[in-house]
Design a protein around this motif. Structure first.
Motif, PDB file in Angstrom:
ATOM      1  N   ARG A 242     -75.663 -34.134 -27.724  1.00  0.00           N
ATOM      2  CA  ARG A 242     -75.971 -35.064 -26.635  1.00  0.00           C
ATOM      3  C   ARG A 242     -75.795 -34.379 -25.289  1.00  0.00           C
ATOM      4  O   ARG A 242     -76.638 -34.536 -24.390  1.00  0.00           O
ATOM      5  CB  ARG A 242     -75.048 -36.282 -26.747  1.00  0.00           C
ATOM      6  CG  ARG A 242     -75.286 -37.355 -25.701  1.00  0.00           C
ATOM      7  CD  ARG A 242     -74.290 -38.485 -25.910  1.00  0.00           C
ATOM      8  NE  ARG A 242     -74.449 -39.558 -24.953  1.00  0.00           N
ATOM      9  CZ  ARG A 242     -73.635 -40.605 -24.872  1.00  0.00           C
ATOM     10  NH1 ARG A 242     -72.613 -40.713 -25.710  1.00  0.00           N
ATOM     11  NH2 ARG A 242     -73.840 -41.549 -23.970  1.00  0.00           N
ATOM     12  N   GLN A 275     -70.887 -46.983 -31.125  1.00  0.00           N
ATOM     13  CA  GLN A 275     -71.173 -47.154 -29.700  1.00  0.00           C
ATOM     14  C   GLN A 275     -71.842 -45.909 -29.145  1.00  0.00           C
ATOM     15  O   GLN A 275     -72.815 -45.996 -28.378  1.00  0.00           O
ATOM     16  CB  GLN A 275     -69.883 -47.445 -28.931  1.00  0.00           C
ATOM     17  CG  GLN A 275     -70.103 -47.706 -27.442  1.00  0.00           C
ATOM     18  CD  GLN A 275     -70.989 -48.907 -27.190  1.00  0.00           C
ATOM     19  OE1 GLN A 275     -70.655 -50.024 -27.547  1.00  0.00           O
ATOM     20  NE2 GLN A 275     -72.143 -48.691 -26.580  1.00  0.00           N
ATOM     21  N   ASP A 276     -71.345 -44.724 -29.520  1.00  0.00           N
ATOM     22  CA  ASP A 276     -71.975 -43.484 -29.078  1.00  0.00           C
ATOM     23  C   ASP A 276     -73.393 -43.369 -29.620  1.00  0.00           C
ATOM     24  O   ASP A 276     -74.305 -42.927 -28.921  1.00  0.00           O
ATOM     25  CB  ASP A 276     -71.138 -42.281 -29.534  1.00  0.00           C
ATOM     26  CG  ASP A 276     -69.848 -42.159 -28.754  1.00  0.00           C
ATOM     27  OD1 ASP A 276     -69.696 -42.860 -27.737  1.00  0.00           O
ATOM     28  OD2 ASP A 276     -68.975 -41.374 -29.163  1.00  0.00           O
ATOM     29  N   ASP A 279     -75.682 -45.488 -27.576  1.00  0.00           N
ATOM     30  CA  ASP A 279     -75.975 -44.862 -26.287  1.00  0.00           C
ATOM     31  C   ASP A 279     -77.000 -43.744 -26.433  1.00  0.00           C
ATOM     32  O   ASP A 279     -77.899 -43.593 -25.599  1.00  0.00           O
ATOM     33  CB  ASP A 279     -74.688 -44.310 -25.669  1.00  0.00           C
ATOM     34  CG  ASP A 279     -73.711 -45.405 -25.271  1.00  0.00           C
ATOM     35  OD1 ASP A 279     -74.145 -46.574 -25.143  1.00  0.00           O
ATOM     36  OD2 ASP A 279     -72.516 -45.100 -25.107  1.00  0.00           O
ATOM     37  N   HIS A 282     -80.415 -45.265 -27.077  1.00  0.00           N
ATOM     38  CA  HIS A 282     -80.942 -45.847 -25.840  1.00  0.00           C
ATOM     39  C   HIS A 282     -81.511 -44.758 -24.943  1.00  0.00           C
ATOM     40  O   HIS A 282     -82.607 -44.924 -24.369  1.00  0.00           O
ATOM     41  CB  HIS A 282     -79.842 -46.609 -25.109  1.00  0.00           C
ATOM     42  CG  HIS A 282     -80.297 -47.250 -23.830  1.00  0.00           C
ATOM     43  ND1 HIS A 282     -80.949 -48.456 -23.805  1.00  0.00           N
ATOM     44  CD2 HIS A 282     -80.212 -46.820 -22.537  1.00  0.00           C
ATOM     45  CE1 HIS A 282     -81.250 -48.764 -22.555  1.00  0.00           C
ATOM     46  NE2 HIS A 282     -80.803 -47.787 -21.769  1.00  0.00           N
ATOM     47  N   ALA A 283     -80.774 -43.649 -24.816  1.00  0.00           N
ATOM     48  CA  ALA A 283     -81.232 -42.560 -23.952  1.00  0.00           C
ATOM     49  C   ALA A 283     -82.536 -41.937 -24.456  1.00  0.00           C
ATOM     50  O   ALA A 283     -83.339 -41.445 -23.660  1.00  0.00           O
ATOM     51  CB  ALA A 283     -80.143 -41.485 -23.844  1.00  0.00           C
ATOM     52  N   GLU A 290     -80.952 -48.236 -31.575  1.00  0.00           N
ATOM     53  CA  GLU A 290     -79.877 -48.768 -30.736  1.00  0.00           C
ATOM     54  C   GLU A 290     -79.421 -50.121 -31.259  1.00  0.00           C
ATOM     55  O   GLU A 290     -78.214 -50.396 -31.340  1.00  0.00           O
ATOM     56  CB  GLU A 290     -80.358 -48.896 -29.299  1.00  0.00           C
ATOM     57  CG  GLU A 290     -79.308 -49.465 -28.357  1.00  0.00           C
ATOM     58  CD  GLU A 290     -79.840 -49.743 -26.963  1.00  0.00           C
ATOM     59  OE1 GLU A 290     -79.027 -50.030 -26.065  1.00  0.00           O
ATOM     60  OE2 GLU A 290     -81.075 -49.693 -26.776  1.00  0.00           O
ATOM     61  N   ASN A 297     -71.610 -51.725 -34.671  1.00  0.00           N
ATOM     62  CA  ASN A 297     -70.471 -51.783 -33.764  1.00  0.00           C
ATOM     63  C   ASN A 297     -69.852 -53.175 -33.760  1.00  0.00           C
ATOM     64  O   ASN A 297     -68.629 -53.336 -33.848  1.00  0.00           O
ATOM     65  CB  ASN A 297     -70.925 -51.392 -32.361  1.00  0.00           C
ATOM     66  CG  ASN A 297     -69.786 -51.405 -31.354  1.00  0.00           C
ATOM     67  OD1 ASN A 297     -69.542 -52.405 -30.699  1.00  0.00           O
ATOM     68  ND2 ASN A 297     -69.099 -50.289 -31.227  1.00  0.00           N
ATOM     69  N   ASP A 449     -66.118 -54.974 -20.813  1.00  0.00           N
ATOM     70  CA  ASP A 449     -67.531 -54.899 -21.190  1.00  0.00           C
ATOM     71  C   ASP A 449     -67.815 -55.997 -22.212  1.00  0.00           C
ATOM     72  O   ASP A 449     -67.457 -55.883 -23.382  1.00  0.00           O
ATOM     73  CB  ASP A 449     -67.844 -53.516 -21.780  1.00  0.00           C
ATOM     74  CG  ASP A 449     -69.318 -53.378 -22.152  1.00  0.00           C
ATOM     75  OD1 ASP A 449     -70.086 -54.336 -21.927  1.00  0.00           O
ATOM     76  OD2 ASP A 449     -69.708 -52.317 -22.668  1.00  0.00           O
TER      77      ASP A 449
END
Length: 501
Positions: A242, A275-276, A279, A282-283, A290, A297, A449
């Motif tokens: 990443r 969670q990672d 992310d 999503h990126a 995702e 999660n 969050d």
């Protein structure tokens, strides 16, 4: 990750030492089955072993065996049994000054359980003490295990911190892990140290060394089918890829990490890795990936919350005291005093426990504080996101309360969206502890969050009324209620102290 040596059996006869060694060997075999994801076989062997605790053991040796079994029960999701075992072991030794390898082993595993329960501040403190105590013993493998446990805890803390703070925490973990790696060669402890070392290196941006360490972890873990180590190794590689912008490879490694963490029943790892993965997806524009990662999660978070619903934090203390008092309180009484949604004490439990806590405060020269906490605009949250999401939000707030309060504080769900925290501190200290705790809780809820629980719906805040001073629970509650009304009237999402008219 288990020690292969006998744990400082001071004063044991040869036959007793042999029995203790055999018990530890069997415990280690169970943990190996768990780490390989073979929970059925692990449960079967655990049931055979459960009734066998060697007699005539030194207190810390017996406590070490019991807490090892408590960790295995925890990993097998046999939560009440895990509490029973750790309470029994802890009750035997909690008046003794910890010293030596057996004491360190016990404390390290107790710290692991406290982390799982959600008492994160206490877990980190106990992990640090375990390292200090391990240095007084003669078992280098237990010292190495204690170092790995503390460093692993620090790695997870760092993953949640701002970059500037995280770098310092990762560096502290690196020093501990490199010390541990000098103590042992090969075996499961060395593998655990290596895996955690890779995570720390990735955290400080040393990507080449992190990747090399992760590769070594995976190569060593595969022949043993150690899926715990495989999950960490793949997570490190996902982090490296990443950072390099190679998102497709990062997602592949993150998926492997999540899969292996799920197979060994470790919700904490699943939460971090999924969670990672979300992310990363999503990126890279992989919104289906995702969504799947977020579902995993949420599933892991639900598992953790459901575990907390057992009332683990308070049940641990309650069960320990129950054993020492010949279990005067029955399971039915415990259930009657616990809120089934959040796992906190309910109104009945609070009203029974508060007078005793206030009486103790008066006799021990401690100053009491009562915090009355109300969720702002909670009806709007229910209307926008649904009652299931509203219940999840209340469980989340309960988890925040556990995190921000101490183990000895009394936390309860009063009714609906109202919570109560009763705490004390030495009367000789001038610090307004209650106000500080209240503001910490308010800030934690406000900055939390909430996306995974409520999506884009209105996120909750809390208003807190604070009262202090000697007197009855009823007086403190009435004063805090008055202060809470003031906080609501002044705009909500604020803390207000009780002011004498």
């Amino acid at each position: 990750m288990e020690s292969g040596t006998v744990l400082g059996q001071d004063g044991l006869e040869p036959g007793d030492e042999l029995a203790a060694t055999e018990a530890l060997r069997a415990d280690r075999e169970i943990r190996m089955l768990i780490d390989a994801g073979r929970t059925g076989a692990a449960n079967a062997l655990f049931d055979q072993l459960l009734a066998k605790v060697p007699p005539n053991l030194a207190p810390w040796t017996r406590a070490a065996i019991l807490t090892r079994r408590a960790v295995s029960a925890w990993r097998l999701r046999r939560i009440p049994l895990a509490l029973e075992l750790v309470a029994e072991g802890w009750s035997d030794i909690d008046i003794d000054h910890p010293r030596g390898s057996s004491a360190a082993d016990t404390l390290g595993r107790l710290g692991y359980l406290l982390e799982g329960i959600g008492h994160r501040h206490a877990a980190l403190d106990v992990a640090r003490v375990a390292v200090e105590v391990a240095r007084t013993g003669d078992d280098v493998e237990i010292l190495a295990h204690s170092l790995q446990n503390l460093a692993g805890t620090l790695n997870f803390r760092a993953a949640e911190q701002p970059p500037a703070e995280a770098a310092a925490t990762f560096r502290e973990a690196i020093a501990l892990l490199e010390e541990g790696l000098t103590l042992v060669e090969g075996g499961r402890i060395h593998l655990a140290l290596t895996a955690a070392h890779g995570a720390s290196l990735a955290g400080v941006g040393d990507l080449d060394r992190a990747e090399h360490t992760a590769r070594r972890t995976l190569e060593a873990a595969a022949p043993e089918d150690n899926r715990w180590a495989m999950s960490v190794g793949n997570w490190v590689l996902a982090t490296v890829r990443r950072a390099q912008g190679r998102l497709t490879e990062a997602a592949d490694h993150a998926r492997s990490a999540v899969h292996d963490a799920e197979s060994v029943n470790d919700p904490s790892l699943v939460q971090r890795y999924s969670q990672d993965l979300a992310d990363i997806c999503h990126a890279s524009g992989d919104f289906a990936g995702e969504a799947d990662a977020l579902r995993r999660n949420i599933g892991a978070r639900r598992t953790a919350v459901e575990t907390l619903q057992e009332g683990l934090g308070q049940a641990l203390e309650q069960r320990r005291l129950a054993i020492r008092a010949q279990r005067l309180a029955t399971a039915a009484q415990e259930a009657a005093e616990r809120d089934p949604l959040t796992g906190l004490a309910n109104r009945l439990g609070l009203e029974r426990a508060a007078p005793h806590m206030l009486h103790h405060a008066a006799t021990a020269a401690r100053h009491p504080w009562l915090l009355l906490i109300d969720v702002d605009w909670f009806k709007a949250v229910n209307d926008a996101a649904g009652h299931a999401a509203g219940d999840a939000a209340l469980r989340e707030i309960a988890a925040i309360l556990r995190t921000e309060c101490r183990v000895g504080d009394l936390i309860a769900r009063w009714a609906g969206d109202e919570f109560v925290v009763l705490l004390t501190h030495p009367a000789t200290e001038e610090e307004a502890v209650g106000h500080a705790v209240a503001d910490r809780i308010r800030t934690a809820v406000d900055t939390h969050d909430w996306t995974a629980v409520l999506g884009t719906a209105q996120h909750p805040t809390v208003s807190v009324g604070v009262a202090d001073g000697p007197g009855t629970f009823e007086r403190l509650f009435a004063n805090a209620d008055t202060a809470l009304y003031t906080a609501k009237r002044k705009g909500r999402n604020r803390v207000e102290p009780f002011e004498q008219p």
